[in-house]
Motif scaffolding. Structure first.
Motif, PDB file in Angstrom:
ATOM      1  N   TRP A 140      46.282  43.949  31.531  1.00 50.36           N
ATOM      2  CA  TRP A 140      45.162  44.191  31.486  1.00 50.36           C
ATOM      3  C   TRP A 140      44.720  44.071  32.959  1.00 50.36           C
ATOM      4  CZ3 TRP A 140      43.775  46.398  27.275  1.00 50.36           C
ATOM      5  CH2 TRP A 140      44.241  46.134  25.969  1.00 50.36           C
ATOM      6  N   ARG A 141      43.962  45.368  33.560  1.00 46.42           N
ATOM      7  CA  ARG A 141      43.585  45.594  34.994  1.00 46.42           C
ATOM      8  C   ARG A 141      42.020  46.089  34.909  1.00 46.42           C
ATOM      9  NH1 ARG A 141      44.107  50.175  37.925  1.00 46.42           N
ATOM     10  NH2 ARG A 141      43.782  49.909  40.192  1.00 46.42           N
ATOM     11  N   TYR A 142      41.381  45.556  35.852  1.00 43.80           N
ATOM     12  CA  TYR A 142      40.034  46.036  36.033  1.00 43.80           C
ATOM     13  C   TYR A 142      39.738  46.793  37.190  1.00 43.80           C
ATOM     14  CZ  TYR A 142      38.323  42.476  32.613  1.00 43.80           C
ATOM     15  OH  TYR A 142      38.207  41.531  31.609  1.00 43.80           O
ATOM     16  N   PRO A 143      39.893  48.036  37.207  1.00 43.97           N
ATOM     17  CA  PRO A 143      39.970  49.098  38.079  1.00 43.97           C
ATOM     18  C   PRO A 143      38.645  48.993  39.152  1.00 43.97           C
ATOM     19  CG  PRO A 143      39.548  50.405  36.304  1.00 43.97           C
ATOM     20  CD  PRO A 143      39.879  49.189  35.777  1.00 43.97           C
ATOM     21  N   LEU A 144      37.571  48.668  38.655  1.00 45.36           N
ATOM     22  CA  LEU A 144      36.273  48.435  39.229  1.00 45.36           C
ATOM     23  C   LEU A 144      35.861  47.057  39.607  1.00 45.36           C
ATOM     24  CD1 LEU A 144      34.115  51.578  37.874  1.00 45.36           C
ATOM     25  CD2 LEU A 144      35.456  51.526  39.837  1.00 45.36           C
ATOM     26  N   GLY A 145      36.732  46.339  39.056  1.00 50.12           N
ATOM     27  CA  GLY A 145      36.388  44.807  39.059  1.00 50.12           C
ATOM     28  C   GLY A 145      35.830  44.426  37.739  1.00 50.12           C
ATOM     29  N   ASP A 146      35.873  42.925  37.559  1.00 46.88           N
ATOM     30  CA  ASP A 146      35.366  42.592  36.215  1.00 46.88           C
ATOM     31  C   ASP A 146      34.004  42.254  35.938  1.00 46.88           C
ATOM     32  OD1 ASP A 146      35.157  40.558  38.005  1.00 46.88           O
ATOM     33  OD2 ASP A 146      36.510  38.936  36.811  1.00 46.88           O
ATOM     34  N   THR A 147      33.182  42.681  37.094  1.00 49.58           N
ATOM     35  CA  THR A 147      31.735  42.385  36.879  1.00 49.58           C
ATOM     36  C   THR A 147      31.173  43.679  36.282  1.00 49.58           C
ATOM     37  OG1 THR A 147      31.697  41.486  39.125  1.00 49.58           O
ATOM     38  CG2 THR A 147      29.585  42.372  38.459  1.00 49.58           C
ATOM     39  N   PRO A 148      30.490  43.797  35.254  1.00 46.08           N
ATOM     40  CA  PRO A 148      30.069  44.917  34.367  1.00 46.08           C
ATOM     41  C   PRO A 148      29.123  45.565  35.018  1.00 46.08           C
ATOM     42  CG  PRO A 148      30.217  42.917  33.003  1.00 46.08           C
ATOM     43  CD  PRO A 148      30.431  42.310  34.304  1.00 46.08           C
ATOM     44  N   LEU A 149      28.838  46.898  34.867  1.00 48.28           N
ATOM     45  CA  LEU A 149      27.884  47.761  35.211  1.00 48.28           C
ATOM     46  C   LEU A 149      26.706  47.767  34.239  1.00 48.28           C
ATOM     47  CD1 LEU A 149      26.805  49.947  37.400  1.00 48.28           C
ATOM     48  CD2 LEU A 149      27.924  51.552  36.052  1.00 48.28           C
TER      49      LEU A 149
END
Length: 694
Positions: A140-149
């Motif tokens: 699993w990869r977070y392309p925008l980071g694991d900080t939610p918007l």
């Protein structure tokens, strides 16, 4: 010694042995040729038959799931599947029965999840916070980071996702504050566009992210998007309130599911720009079934609550596959190649192997008009390749069949009068000494390679016809008028010029002068055909007909002249002795007797024209169109095979369809030759009886 006492060495046994050997050799060669033709015929059928094989389903054994919570979203990568449960467990599961991998626990657990068109990126909504997640190679990869918007506008009611490229995404969300479009990229602040629409039941973004479909009740709004603004392109009032919206691969076809079933819509260009039109309602589609679409082909499946599976393709009016499965299906996902369908039931997964390699291919699609995406109306179209990855190939035989028949008919129309007139004059009126020179000279024309004729037609003849088109069109009339006038005046010539063979010395220079005058004089009035004919194409049907007709003249002339010359001389002499003129003898005695051979010559010429490749390849522009007149381009079946076979991938639908066109040419030629032989035998029998009675 007298002649009757000369010994003669003659062996009947040796002669019979040679005759037997020769007969058996000829018979063996004939049978070998027939077997070779049959082998070719059945090999073509063997290559073509898979195109029309019915789709199949092969259920695999079910495997137990490690997660008891229902799935929020499910994906299929071919060799493994992935799922995100309602408890936030994101897990990869091998589809070969091996143990599942350790899940990634998403906290807080998402309440909503949508995927991009290629299923490579997921948009998760967890209590109003948005997260992009990508399942890549078992991780699993977070392309925008694991900080939610986080959005400050309250609960998210609906959302949609489109991947613009590898590092840029477009998101549409509906909150209490209204409808918004966000453009997201790493290490950049989101670009937000607010749309003047307070409510939407369904949101859908095109794969390119340039269109947003938002339905509210029975009103569908289509927004044109870019990074900084949104424009309302159109508003469509639907017949019924849609239950769901889906896009087929490529994003051009919109599927709307309502009480009538599933309907297909796509945009057609008009005076006000592209506008959505309802194209078809898929027969047998359900208004309540769940819809799953493929990512690379325009194929979708409907799954009824009771387990009924139906597979649809965009160019087919009804389902291409129907199966009754066990009930209880909760989620489903196609593999990337569309050869497997992953089904989730409570506590288990099952894989259906699908045998449906060519869903768009059917006998109907080859011959009937099909309404293709973004075309203004149904049409016959051949366009096998395109630069776009999501391009839907179009395989209609009608443009090539009509092009083949038009080119063959025009070439036969051009060659038949010239060849038959030359054969009649050579066999019946020409002096024997001159015939010994003319006949071999015309037959030598047949030795010219067709590639040379095509090259001359494409590079030299086509530009000259374009410059002198009016003269070319007037040439048959002026030559016919000149011949009629010369025929009427020939009786006033001195007797020594009316002897056989002398008239040619006078007629040929005159015809040459008339031809040059007809071609040159109109050129000064209308210089180029493209200036006064708006749809004129330089390489067109006229050029192909003239070039192919030139190639057919030697063949038809030789066979027709031999047929005329083989009529027994006694018939002609008897007719002349009874007081008939030479022309009456030719038309009423010789031509009927030679009709079988002349008909065979015309049929052989037609078969040669249908199978001609290089001339139509070089002289027609190779435009596959079913319409168009004398000055439009065309493409023949044989030329199409020569052009596209080197580019067709072995075993693909394109490859097999080209072999199907070769099989059609073979069968068509076989039918034409068979009919020609039957008619020729009837004519021969009929006129041989007449000759016997005479």
């Amino acid at each position: 010694m007298s002649l009757k006492h000369i010994p003669v060495n003659f062996s009947d046994r040796r002669r019979r042995a040679i005759d037997r050997f020769t007969r058996r050799l000829v018979t063996s060669c004939g049978i070998a040729i027939l077997l070779l033709m049959l082998l070719l015929f059945f090999w073509l059928i063997w290559v073509v038959l898979p195109l029309f094989a019915a789709p199949g389903v092969h259920p695999q054994a079910a495997q137990r799931l490690w997660d008891s919570e229902p799935a929020l979203i499910v994906g299929n990568q071919g060799d493994r599947g992935w799922r995100i449960g309602q408890d936030g467990a994101a897990r990869f599961i091998p589809l070969n029965g091996q143990p599942a991998e350790t899940p990634l626990m998403l906290r807080p657990a998402p309440q909503q999840a949508v995927s991009s068109a290629d299923q490579r990126t997921l948009l998760l909504n967890a209590q109003g916070a948005l997260t992009l997640l990508q399942p890549v190679d078992g991780a699993w990869r977070y392309p925008l980071g694991d900080t939610p918007l986080r959005l400050p506008d309250g609960a998210i009611k609906a959302m949609a996702l489109a991947a613009l490229n590898e590092t840029k995404w477009r998101v549409s969300v509906l909150t209490d504050a209204g409808l918004r479009v966000l453009t997201l990229a790493p290490q950049q602040a989101p670009r937000i566009i607010e749309l003047p629409q307070a409510h939407a039941d369904h949101l859908l973004l095109s794969p390119q992210g340039d269109l947003l479909y938002a339905s509210e009740g029975n009103v569908l709004r289509v927004w044109q998007l870019d990074d900084d603004r949104a424009t309302l392109r159109e508003t469509v009032t639907l017949a019924q309130t849609p239950r769901s919206l889906h896009l087929l691969a490529g994003g051009r076809s919109l599927l709307i599911q309502d009480g009538r079933g599933v309907t297909q819509w796509f945009a057609i260009a008009g005076a006000e720009g592209p506008r959505l039109h309802e194209i078809r309602t898929f027969a047998g589609s359900s208004p309540t079934a769940d819809i799953v679409t493929e990512t690379q082909r325009r194929v979708f499946a409907t799954l009824e609550p009771g387990g009924a599976l139906k597979l649809f393709a965009s160019k087919q009016p009804g389902p291409v596959l129907q199966r009754q499965l066990a009930p209880g299906i909760e989620s489903a996902a196609f593999s990337p190649r569309g050869d497997a369908l992953l089904l989730e039931r409570a506590g288990s997964w099952q894989v259906l192997r699908l045998d449906n390699p060519w869903p768009d291919v059917s006998w109907r699609s080859f011959w009937q008009k099909i309404w293709y995406e973004n075309y203004p109306a149904p049409d016959w179209v051949w366009q096998s390749t395109n630069a776009a990855d999501s391009y839907q190939a179009k395989f209609s035989f009608m443009p090539m069949v009509t092009g083949t028949l038009k080119a063959a008919a025009l070439s036969l129309l051009f060659a038949t009068p010239l060849a038959l007139a030359a054969a009649m004059y050579t066999a019946w009126f020409m002096a024997p000494g001159l015939r010994r020179w003319v006949k071999p000279a015309i037959e030598m024309m047949g030795a010219l390679p067709s590639v040379v004729i095509g090259l001359i037609a494409g590079l030299w003849l086509a530009p000259h016809i374009s410059q002198a088109l009016l003269g070319v069109l007037l040439l048959p009339l002026t030559l016919a008028a000149t011949l009629l006038i010369c025929g009427a005046l020939s009786r006033h010539l001195p007797p020594r010029w009316r002897q056989p063979g002398r008239e040619v010395m006078l007629l040929l220079p005159l015809l040459l002068i008339v031809t040059l005058a007809t071609l040159i004089i109109p050129t000064f009035l209308m210089r180029d055909a493209a200036e006064w004919l708006p749809h004129y194409e330089q390489r067109n049907l006229l050029v192909a007909g003239l070039a192919m007709g030139f190639a057919l003249v030697p063949l038809i002339f030789t066979l027709s002249e031999d047929a005329l010359f083989s009529v027994p001389a006694a018939l002609g002499q008897g007719s002349l002795a009874l007081g008939a003129t030479p022309w009456q003898t030719l038309t009423r005695v010789v031509l009927p007797g030679a009709s079988a051979g002349i008909f065979a010559a015309l049929m052989i010429g037609f078969g040669r024209a249908v199978g001609e490749t290089m001339i139509v390849l070089m002289a027609t522009g190779n435009t596959p169109q079913s319409q168009g007149g004398l000055f439009s381009g065309l493409r023949a079946l044989s030329a199409n095979i020569a052009i596209e076979m080197p580019e067709a991938a072995a075993g693909s639908a394109h490859y097999r369809i080209l072999f199907l066109s070769a099989l059609m040419l073979l069968v068509f030629t076989l039918i034409i030759n068979t009919l020609a032989e039957l008619i020729r035998q009837r004519l021969r029998q009929r006129y041989s009886q007449h000759e016997g009675q005479a």
